[in-house]
Design a protein around this motif. Sequence first.
Motif, PDB file in Angstrom:
ATOM      1  N   ARG A   1       5.647   4.518  -5.774  1.00 59.08           N
ATOM      2  CA  ARG A   1       5.846   5.359  -6.965  1.00 59.08           C
ATOM      3  C   ARG A   1       4.515   5.789  -7.569  1.00 59.08           C
ATOM      4  O   ARG A   1       4.329   6.948  -7.928  1.00 59.08           O
ATOM      5  N   ASN A   2       3.589   4.838  -7.687  1.00 57.84           N
ATOM      6  CA  ASN A   2       2.305   5.170  -8.293  1.00 57.84           C
ATOM      7  C   ASN A   2       1.524   6.183  -7.458  1.00 57.84           C
ATOM      8  O   ASN A   2       0.977   7.145  -7.994  1.00 57.84           O
ATOM      9  N   ALA A   3       1.476   5.990  -6.141  1.00 56.61           N
ATOM     10  CA  ALA A   3       0.786   6.956  -5.282  1.00 56.61           C
ATOM     11  C   ALA A   3       1.449   8.321  -5.371  1.00 56.61           C
ATOM     12  O   ALA A   3       0.769   9.350  -5.486  1.00 56.61           O
ATOM     13  N   SER A   4       2.764   8.337  -5.349  1.00 58.85           N
ATOM     14  CA  SER A   4       3.504   9.593  -5.436  1.00 58.85           C
ATOM     15  C   SER A   4       3.259  10.310  -6.767  1.00 58.85           C
ATOM     16  O   SER A   4       3.107  11.532  -6.804  1.00 58.85           O
TER      17      SER A   4
ATOM     18  N   VAL B   1       0.856  -1.183   0.000  1.00 55.72           N
ATOM     19  CA  VAL B   1       0.000   0.000   0.000  1.00 55.72           C
ATOM     20  C   VAL B   1       0.891   1.231   0.000  1.00 55.72           C
ATOM     21  O   VAL B   1       1.803   1.344   0.823  1.00 55.72           O
ATOM     22  N   GLY B   2       0.637   2.134  -0.929  1.00 53.34           N
ATOM     23  CA  GLY B   2       1.255   3.452  -0.927  1.00 53.34           C
ATOM     24  C   GLY B   2       0.145   4.463  -0.728  1.00 53.34           C
ATOM     25  O   GLY B   2      -0.884   4.391  -1.412  1.00 53.34           O
ATOM     26  N   MET B   3       0.285   5.369   0.229  1.00 54.45           N
ATOM     27  CA  MET B   3      -0.794   6.318   0.529  1.00 54.45           C
ATOM     28  C   MET B   3      -0.224   7.697   0.784  1.00 54.45           C
ATOM     29  O   MET B   3       0.725   7.855   1.559  1.00 54.45           O
ATOM     30  N   ASN B   4      -0.816   8.696   0.142  1.00 53.52           N
ATOM     31  CA  ASN B   4      -0.348  10.078   0.254  1.00 53.52           C
ATOM     32  C   ASN B   4      -0.983  10.760   1.459  1.00 53.52           C
ATOM     33  O   ASN B   4      -2.205  10.809   1.575  1.00 53.52           O
ATOM     34  N   GLU B   5      -0.138  11.282   2.323  1.00 51.31           N
ATOM     35  CA  GLU B   5      -0.623  12.030   3.477  1.00 51.31           C
ATOM     36  C   GLU B   5      -0.619  13.515   3.143  1.00 51.31           C
ATOM     37  O   GLU B   5       0.401  14.058   2.704  1.00 51.31           O
ATOM     38  N   ALA B   6      -1.748  14.176   3.361  1.00 50.40           N
ATOM     39  CA  ALA B   6      -1.882  15.583   2.990  1.00 50.40           C
ATOM     40  C   ALA B   6      -1.076  16.503   3.908  1.00 50.40           C
ATOM     41  O   ALA B   6      -0.386  17.406   3.429  1.00 50.40           O
ATOM     42  N   ASP B   7      -1.150  16.291   5.230  1.00 51.67           N
ATOM     43  CA  ASP B   7      -0.488  17.207   6.160  1.00 51.67           C
ATOM     44  C   ASP B   7       1.019  17.215   6.010  1.00 51.67           C
ATOM     45  O   ASP B   7       1.626  18.266   5.875  1.00 51.67           O
ATOM     46  N   SER B   8       1.622  16.042   6.059  1.00 48.76           N
ATOM     47  CA  SER B   8       3.087  15.969   5.995  1.00 48.76           C
ATOM     48  C   SER B   8       3.601  15.972   4.563  1.00 48.76           C
ATOM     49  O   SER B   8       4.803  16.098   4.342  1.00 48.76           O
TER      50      SER B   8
END
Length: 163
Positions: free
Chosen positions: A73-76, A48-55
Amino acid sequence: MVELDVVRLENPDGRYQVVVGQGNFTVFACDDIFRLLLTTVPGIKCAVGMNEADSRLTRVTGNDETLRDLAGRNASMIGAGHVFVIMIDGAFPINVLGALKAHPAVVSLYLATANPVEVITAKTELGCAVLGVVDGASAIRIESDAERDERRKLCEALGYRLE
């Protein structure tokens, strides 16, 4: 101002299953979604790759290095906050979608496929959003009776009974 972009996800030769969704509480959800996958399908290889909005970080976890690299890579590349990408080997999305939909941190799922994927994004001053996804090629005709029979035989060969 809004800048539209098309992000083509990496999935070498369509080898892996891909699930893209949006969630909440990334610091918890990234690892918890991974644990959910492990307990839903014993022996599954996934990440799992997950983008965190705050950090503004892409958080990544998984039990296979190749899948971790692809999920991260895909999440980024998508870049939108709270969007996650799951890469799966050894299971089909149908085996995990019910559990994912029931997870309290999963807000929505955009797709689950091994087809080529393009994610349509919009960037503003605040950040990035997923507008939609393109999942494989467009349909050009209706299946024939023979093609329907072939599809049903494949489903049964995979263990999915239609009757």
